[in-house]
Every structure is written in structure tokens, then in C-alpha cells.
Enzyme design. Structure first.
Site, short mmCIF file in Angstrom:
data_model
loop_
_atom_site.label_atom_id
_atom_site.label_comp_id
_atom_site.label_asym_id
_atom_site.label_seq_id
_atom_site.Cartn_x
_atom_site.Cartn_y
_atom_site.Cartn_z
N ASP A 73 0.92 -1.20 0.05
CA ASP A 73 -0.16 -0.01 0.08
C ASP A 73 0.74 1.25 0.05
O ASP A 73 0.47 2.48 0.29
CB ASP A 73 -0.94 0.25 1.34
CG ASP A 73 -0.04 -0.21 2.68
OD1 ASP A 73 0.89 -0.76 2.67
OD2 ASP A 73 -0.39 0.70 3.45
N LYS A 185 -6.11 -0.06 6.91
CA LYS A 185 -4.80 -0.04 7.96
C LYS A 185 -4.67 1.56 8.17
O LYS A 185 -4.99 2.17 7.14
CB LYS A 185 -3.37 -0.39 7.03
CG LYS A 185 -2.36 0.21 7.38
CD LYS A 185 -1.24 -0.25 6.53
CE LYS A 185 0.02 0.82 6.50
NZ LYS A 185 1.00 0.60 5.74
N GLU A 225 -1.78 0.28 13.83
CA GLU A 225 -0.44 0.37 13.66
C GLU A 225 0.24 1.74 14.58
O GLU A 225 0.37 2.43 13.66
CB GLU A 225 -0.24 0.19 12.21
CG GLU A 225 1.21 0.36 11.88
CD GLU A 225 1.53 0.11 10.31
OE1 GLU A 225 0.84 0.16 9.70
OE2 GLU A 225 2.96 0.15 10.23
N GLU A 227 3.60 2.53 14.86
CA GLU A 227 4.79 2.21 14.43
C GLU A 227 5.89 2.88 15.24
O GLU A 227 5.93 4.07 15.02
CB GLU A 227 5.32 2.29 12.84
CG GLU A 227 6.60 2.12 12.74
CD GLU A 227 7.33 1.97 11.17
OE1 GLU A 227 5.93 2.04 10.52
OE2 GLU A 227 8.07 1.85 10.97
N SER A 336 3.20 -8.63 8.49
CA SER A 336 2.63 -7.67 7.54
C SER A 336 3.68 -6.63 7.02
O SER A 336 3.54 -5.59 7.07
CB SER A 336 1.50 -6.85 7.96
OG SER A 336 0.90 -5.92 7.36
P1 13P Z 1 7.42 -2.34 6.16
O1 13P Z 1 7.26 -3.87 6.42
O2 13P Z 1 8.44 -1.87 5.19
O3 13P Z 1 7.92 -1.60 7.61
O4 13P Z 1 6.21 -1.63 6.02
C1 13P Z 1 5.04 -2.13 6.60
C2 13P Z 1 4.02 -1.30 6.75
O5 13P Z 1 2.82 -1.38 6.09
C3 13P Z 1 4.16 -0.07 7.02
O6 13P Z 1 2.94 0.71 7.49
#
Ligand code: 13P
Length: 398
Positions: A73, A185, A225, A227, A336
């Protein structure tokens, strides 16, 4: 399982209204499961999406043994950077050619249960004129959609960011469902070197929770997510401390927003040292810290935890996942990945039609390796040098 969940929802514990935030107006139920205290006049209403059963089913399908998610995405800007790395222009035709290659890799559905698409791809056809979404469904892969609108600076913070996209989200999620998406997402980030400030963590958690409940209301399973970026010189203990804080806050607001935990998926970062830390962690250490974090913060009602790769090399991401699956976990622990599934595939393709088959084969090699890692059976043999190269980029924008 679907009807079990309905029963569960119907018989959710009843709280007294006084337990709720004082003065807050409760939303009226749209449809389906509504429970009022039979004897109290100050009834507390618990509502669930009319899609409750379907959400549970979708989440379970994605979190099925030996399978994980292909994150494809990348926004058009990020996709452009990937294409530039192999000398291609960022045109719609080139993005279409690359994404056609990915979704039509033969047998991909054996290892991949869901694919996250950018909006362009959700509405796009393959180079053979088939809808990308239909090709995925034929492969038994659930189509998903990135719904956030990206990161912008968060005023009042320590140079941190927040994620946009809540305005008009419910109309977009309803349209995405019509178009065939069944999960969503929303990626927001937390930076350790920049704090993180209490404001940035709260904003990230609240935004994720609002997005999650809006997605469930439209029948989309939300991937949650936050991150925690790899950037920084900090050690693994600092990452662990920040991750505990972030996930505590995320689950606090998910609960406040009446998000149904059986119908979400998580996409955390693994707990690792910062990318610029001189001490490196072994897969065993990463697994120990990450599993401890999950055990402390994630309710077992959540069906699946689908890690992002965050700049780890393809092999590193697979080894770490494998280490986490050496004994049974309360949740499906899987992947993912974007970069850690696509890197060697993209390089092998190089934009040349004659390389499509070889590129698809490399995608399948990575998908299979991670499928084995999900089952705790990855041996790590025969990996290419390219797959061992780290992909960390400072200040990476997705
Ligand atoms: P990466 O696995 O490259 O970190 O990307 C995952 C993703 O979808 C980030 O939102």
C-alpha cells in the site's frame, strides 16, 4: 466462531453509567447488539457494529495458520521512490505493472491471507484488464486498504508527527467496503529520539481508536499500527519502555471507543534496539522482549498480531518472526511486511517484462519463508546476500 462472538457481545458485562466518563453522551445504537441493564434505570448501552460476526470472521481468516499480510500500500510518492531505485519513472502504468506482478504471483494465497492496497490499486485493473481485487479474491487473499492520509508535523510537540484522515473517513470506508475491501490500515508513528512526548503518544492512540471504531462500523477489520520507529541510538530496554506506554494508551482508547477486540488486528514494531545503537540484538532477544511486551499489554481476545518489518533486512525479519513462534502464543503471530517481502522481488524485476516470472518466484520465496516462520519452522538456509541487506532509512516516510 462467528455466532460465538455474537453471543459474547450480546452478553457483554454491564457497567453502571457512573463508571463511564462523567457527562459523556452515549451514541445511539445503529443496529444489532444492544444491551441494557434490566433492572437499572441508569442503563448503560453497549453497542457493536452490525458487521460484528463478519469482522470476527475476516480477522480469523487473515490470522490463519502459516499465512500473513503482503503490505503493498505504498502511497504513490513512496511507490515512486521504489520504482526510481530500479530506474523506472513513477507513472500509473509502471505502478500498475508492478502491482499486477505482485497480486498475480501463482499460488501466493498459500502464504498470504491479506494484501493491503493503496486507493489507486483498489480501483485499478491489472495489465490484463482484470480487477486487482478480483485477482486477490481468486487467490483467496482478502483485499485491504490504507485509509490514513499520512503524517504531518504535530504542533506543540517535540518535532513529532500526527496522522491525518479522520475527516470524512466513514464515507470513505463505506465506499471501500463496496469496492471489495474487508480490512483497513492506519499507520501512525512514534519517535523515540524525539521524546516521545505525552502529547504525541496520546494523539497517536486516540487517532487509532477513532479510526478503528469507524472502520468496524463499515465492516472493515482495522489494523491498528502505532509504528515505533527504528530511528535512534537507544538500547532495547528503552524501546521496551516506550512500547509499553504506547500500547497501554492505545488499548485504553480502543476500549473507550467500544472497539470490538475480536475484530481487530495489530501491526506493532518488534522490540529491537534503535537502528543506530552499537549493541545489536539476537532473534532470541527480540522475541523475548517482544513477547513480554505483548503478554503485558495485549488481551487474548485480539486474534492476530501482524508485525511490520520497519527497515530490518528480509532475513532478519523472518528470523525474528520465527523466534517468536517457538512455543504457542495466545494470538496468531505473523507478518505484514512491505520492504521485507518486496525488496528482492523488486530488484529481480528491474522493470523488465522478461523478469516477471523470476521476480514472482522471489516474492514466493520470501512469502514461504515467512509462512514457515509463522509456524516456527524456518531454518534460514539458502538465503541470498541481497535478502540479508538491511533496509533502514533514517526518517523513512511510508
Ligand atoms: P515495512 O514492512 O516496510 O515496515 O512496511 C510495513 C507497513 O505497511 C508500514 O505501514
Amino acid at each position: 466462531m462467528a455466532s460465538a462472538s455474537a453471543t459474547l457481545l450480546k452478553s457483554s458485562p454491564i457497567y453502571d453509567k457512573s463508571e463511564w466518563v462523567k457527562g459523556q453522551n452515549l451514541r445511539q445504537p445503529s443496529v444489532s447488539f444492544v444491551r441494557c441493564h434490566p433492572t437499572s434505570s441508569s442503563a448503560f448501552t453497549v453497542r457493536a457494529s452490525s458487521y460484528a460476526d463478519e469482522l470476527v470472521k475476516t480477522a480469523k481468516t487473515i490470522a490463519s495458520p502459516g499465512r500473513g499480510i503482503l503490505a503493498m500500500d505504498e502511497s504513490n510518492a513512496t511507490c515512486g521512490k521504489r520504482l526510481a531505485s530500479i530506474g523506472l519513472e513513477n507513472t500509473e502504468a509502471n505502478r500498475q505493472a508492478y502491482r499486477t506482478l505482485l497480486v498475480s504471483a501463482p499460488g501466493l494465497g498459500e502464504y498470504i491471507s491479506g494484501a493491503i492496497l493503496f486507493e489507486e490499486t483498489l480501483y485499478q485493473s491489472t495489465t490484463d484488464g482484470k480487477k486487482m481485487v478480483d485477482v486477490l479474491v481468486e487467490q483467496k487473499i482478502v483485499p485491504g486498504i490504507k485509509v490514513d492520509k499520512g503524517l504531518v508535523p504535530l504542533p506543540g510537540s517535540n518535532n513529532e508527527s500526527w496522522c491525518q484522515g479522520l475527516d470524512g473517513l466513514s464515507s470513505r470506508t463505506a465506499a471501500y467496503y463496496q469496492q471489495g475491501a474487508r480490512f483497513a490500515k492506519w499507520r501512525t508513528v512514534v519517535s523515540i529520539p524525539n521524546g516521545p512526548s505525552a502529547l504525541a503518544v496520546k494523539e497517536a492512540a486516540w487517532g487509532l481508536a477513532r479510526y478503528a471504531v469507524i472502520s468496524q462500523d463499515s465492516g472493515l477489520v482495522p489494523i491498528v499500527e502505532p509504528e515505533i520507529l527504528l530511528d535512534g541510538e537507544h538500547g532495547i530496554d528503552r524501546t521496551f519502555e516506550v512500547a509499553q506506554k504506547v500500547w497501554a494508551e492505545v488499548f485504553f482508547y480502543l476500549a473507550e471507543n467500544n472497539v470490538m477486540f475480536e475484530g481487530i488486528l495489530l501491526k506493532p514494531s518488534m522490540v529491537t534496539p534503535g537502528a543506530e545503537c552499537k549493541d545489536k540484538a539476537t532473534p532470541q532477544q527480540v522475541a523475548d522482549y517482544t513477547l513480554k511486551l505483548l503478554q503485558r499489554r495485549i488481551p487474548p481476545a485480539v486474534p492476530g498480531i501482524m508485525f511490520l518489518s520497519g527497515g530490518q533486512s528480509e532475513v532478519e525479519a523472518t528470523l525474528n518472526l520465527n523466534a517468536m513462534n517457538q512455543s504457542p502464543n495466545p494470538w496468531h503471530i505473523s507478518f505484514s511486511y512491505a520492504r521485507a517481502l518486496q525488496n528482492t522481488c523488486l530488484k529481480t524485476w528491474g522493470g523488465r517484462p522478461e523478469n516477471v516470472k523470476a521476480a514472482q518466484d522471489t516474492l514466493l520465496v520470501r512469502a514461504k519463508a515467512n509462512s514457515l516462520a509463522q509456524l516456527g519452522k524456518y531454518a534460514g538456509e539458502g538465503e541470498s546476500e541481497e535478502a540479508k541487506k538491511g533496509m533502514f532509512v533514517k526518517g523513512y516516510v511510508y
